[in-house]
Design an enzyme around this catalytic site. Structure first.
Site, mmCIF file in Angstrom:
data_model
loop_
_atom_site.group_PDB
_atom_site.id
_atom_site.type_symbol
_atom_site.label_atom_id
_atom_site.label_comp_id
_atom_site.label_asym_id
_atom_site.label_seq_id
_atom_site.Cartn_x
_atom_site.Cartn_y
_atom_site.Cartn_z
ATOM 1 N N ALA A 128 -1.190 -2.754 -6.804
ATOM 2 C CA ALA A 128 -0.428 -3.891 -6.242
ATOM 3 C C ALA A 128 -0.021 -4.807 -7.402
ATOM 4 O O ALA A 128 -0.254 -6.022 -7.378
ATOM 5 C CB ALA A 128 -1.226 -4.635 -5.187
ATOM 6 N N HIS A 131 1.621 -7.112 -10.163
ATOM 7 C CA HIS A 131 2.592 -8.208 -10.216
ATOM 8 C C HIS A 131 2.739 -8.637 -11.679
ATOM 9 O O HIS A 131 2.153 -8.014 -12.579
ATOM 10 C CB HIS A 131 2.141 -9.366 -9.318
ATOM 11 N N ASP A 132 3.488 -9.717 -11.896
ATOM 12 C CA ASP A 132 3.754 -10.127 -13.287
ATOM 13 C C ASP A 132 2.480 -10.477 -14.058
ATOM 14 O O ASP A 132 2.460 -10.414 -15.286
ATOM 15 C CB ASP A 132 4.712 -11.317 -13.318
ATOM 16 N N HIS A 170 -0.323 -8.768 -13.919
ATOM 17 C CA HIS A 170 -0.780 -7.489 -14.496
ATOM 18 C C HIS A 170 0.112 -7.078 -15.671
ATOM 19 O O HIS A 170 -0.365 -6.562 -16.675
ATOM 20 C CB HIS A 170 -0.736 -6.378 -13.446
ATOM 21 N N GLY A 227 -7.894 -10.400 -16.738
ATOM 22 C CA GLY A 227 -7.251 -11.694 -16.512
ATOM 23 C C GLY A 227 -8.277 -12.814 -16.434
ATOM 24 O O GLY A 227 -9.383 -12.630 -15.916
ATOM 25 N N LYS A 278 -7.890 -15.206 -14.558
ATOM 26 C CA LYS A 278 -7.871 -15.736 -13.188
ATOM 27 C C LYS A 278 -9.202 -15.484 -12.489
ATOM 28 O O LYS A 278 -9.709 -16.331 -11.770
ATOM 29 C CB LYS A 278 -6.733 -15.129 -12.382
ATOM 30 N N GLN A 284 -15.670 -13.029 -13.278
ATOM 31 C CA GLN A 284 -15.621 -11.581 -13.543
ATOM 32 C C GLN A 284 -15.464 -11.305 -15.040
ATOM 33 O O GLN A 284 -16.125 -10.429 -15.605
ATOM 34 C CB GLN A 284 -14.466 -10.952 -12.766
ATOM 35 N N VAL A 318 -1.198 -15.972 -15.184
ATOM 36 C CA VAL A 318 0.253 -16.129 -15.001
ATOM 37 C C VAL A 318 0.478 -16.811 -13.650
ATOM 38 O O VAL A 318 -0.153 -16.445 -12.656
ATOM 39 C CB VAL A 318 0.968 -14.760 -15.046
ATOM 40 N N ARG A 327 -3.178 -10.836 -3.502
ATOM 41 C CA ARG A 327 -3.463 -11.305 -2.141
ATOM 42 C C ARG A 327 -2.508 -12.414 -1.689
ATOM 43 O O ARG A 327 -2.551 -12.809 -0.520
ATOM 44 C CB ARG A 327 -4.912 -11.786 -2.038
HETATM 45 O O1 PAF Z 1 -9.902 -7.586 -11.133
HETATM 46 C C1 PAF Z 1 -9.756 -6.496 -10.553
HETATM 47 O O2 PAF Z 1 -8.653 -6.089 -10.162
HETATM 48 C C2 PAF Z 1 -10.984 -5.637 -10.245
HETATM 49 O O3 PAF Z 1 -12.088 -6.426 -9.941
HETATM 50 C C3 PAF Z 1 -11.315 -4.639 -11.363
HETATM 51 C C4 PAF Z 1 -11.688 -5.352 -12.659
HETATM 52 C C5 PAF Z 1 -10.128 -3.710 -11.599
HETATM 53 C C6 PAF Z 1 -12.524 -3.777 -10.964
HETATM 54 O O4 PAF Z 1 -12.272 -3.046 -9.800
#
Ligand code: PAF
Length: 283
Positions: free
Chosen positions: A36, A38-39, A41, A152, A154, A158, A181, A192
C-alpha cells in the site's frame, strides 16, 4: 523506461538474487514495508538508493503484528500499483513471501523485545505489536542480509525497537531512520489514511498542529505539563479520542519532566472515528 524489479517469493530465490548483487561488490539496503505504498515509502526507497548501491523492498503484510480485532484482513493491498512505483524508483528486488513461507507449519520461535518496546506508548494499546514486528524484521534481516535498513520515523517507537534489536543481536545491519513525509496540510502519510471519511480527513491535521504548537511552547519555556495540557485540549476538542500524547526522551523513550532531560520527542496516538492515527515530532 523503468525496469521491473526481480520478484522473489521464496528464501532461496531471494538469497540467490542478493548474492548476485553482492558478487558485484554492491552494498545492499533493505526497505521493509507492508505494501500500500505512498510517497512516504517512496522517500524511504530514495534514501536507500542514496545510501547503498542496490535496494531490496519487502512487501509482506505481517499477520503477527495485528491483534484479532485489528485490520489484517482489510489492510489495503495494492500490488500492481506498488510494483509500478518500485519499478519507477529503480528498485532491484522485491521480496514478497507468502504467509506460509514466512510462518510455515510448526513455526515456534519469536523475538520478545524489551527496553523501548516496553516504553508504555504503543505497547500499552497494542501489546502484541512489537513482538510481531521484531520477529518479522529479524527474519527479514536474516533472509536478506542487507548492509543497511531504512525505517520511517513516523513509527518512532518501532524505529527505536528495531535499532535496539539490530544492535543487541549483533546483526551487523545499520538501521537508518527517514523523516516523516506529510500531506500539504501536515497530516503524516500513512496507508491507513484511506480509512478516513472526508470529514475526518479535514480534522486529521489537527494532530500535527497540536504537536507543533505544544513543542513551540516547550521550546519557549512553558512547562511540559502545561504545554501538553493545552495540546490535549486542542486534540480532544477536534473530536479525537486520545490514546496518548506525551513527551519522551528521544532515544530511550523514558518519561521526562523538563526540557533539560532532552533530546526530546513528542509522540501521539489517537482515534478519529474508527481510524487510529499516530505521529511524532522532535521538540
Ligand atoms: O512499518 C511497517 O510497515 C511494518 O511494521 C514493518 C516494519 C514492515 C514490519 O512488518
Amino acid at each position: 523506461m523503468s525496469r521491473s524489479p526481480l520478484i522473489a517469493r521464496t528464501v532461496p530465490t531471494l538469497r540467490r538474487a542478493v548474492d548476485n548483487l553482492r558478487k558485484r561488490k554492491a552494498t545492499v539496503a533493505l526497505v521493509p514495508t507492508m505494501g500500500a505504498l505512498h510517497d512516504g515509502h517512496v522517500s524511504l526507497v530514495r534514501l536507500a538508493k542514496r545510501r547503498a548501491n542496490r535496494v531490496v523492498v519487502s512487501i509482506f503484510v505481517n499477520p503477527t503484528q495485528f491483534a484479532p480485532t485489528e485490520d489484517f484482513g482489510a489492510y489495503p493491498r495494492t500490488w500492481k500499483a506498488d510494483i509500478a512505483k518500485l519499478a519507477a524508483e529503480g528498485v532491484d528486488i522485491v521480496w514478497h513471501p507468502a504467509v506460509q513461507a514466512m510462518y510455515p507449519q510448526g513455526f515456534a520461535t519469536r523475538i520478545v523485545p524489551e527496553g523501548p518496546a516496553l516504553a508504555g506508548l504503543e505497547d500499552r494499546f497494542r501489546p502484541h505489536f512489537f513482538g510481531g514486528v521484531a520477529t518479522v524484521v529479524g527474519k527479514l534481516f536474516t533472509q536478506c542480509r542487507p548492509d543497511i535498513a531504512i525505517f520511517g520515523e513516523k513509527d518512532f517507537q518501532q524505529l527505536r525497537v528495531v535499532t535496539q534489536m539490530a544492535g543487541d543481536l549483533d546483526l551487523g545491519i545499520r538501521v537508518i531512520g527517514s523523516r516523516t513525509v506529510r500531506e500539504r496540510d501536515g497530516l503524516a502519510m500513512s496507508s491507513r489514511n484511506i480509512y478516513l471519511t472526508p470529514d475526518e480527513r479535514r480534522i486529521a491535521p489537527t494532530l500535527y498542529r497540536a504537536m507543533k504548537e505544544s513543542a513551540g511552547r516547550i521550546r519557549a519555556g512553558e512547562t511540559i505539563t502545561s504545554a501538553m495540557a493545552r495540546g490535549t485540549e486542542m486534540i480532544e476538542a477536534a473530536g479525537f479520542a486520545l490514546d496518548y500524547f506525551e513527551v519522551r526522551h528521544a532515544e530511550s523513550l523514558a518519561p521526562v519532566t523538563s526540557r533539560k532531560d532532552g533530546p526530546l520527542r513528542m509522540l501521539v496516538a489517537a482515534k478519529l472515528g474508527t481510524t487510529r492515527l499516530i505521529d511524532n515530532i522532535a521538540v
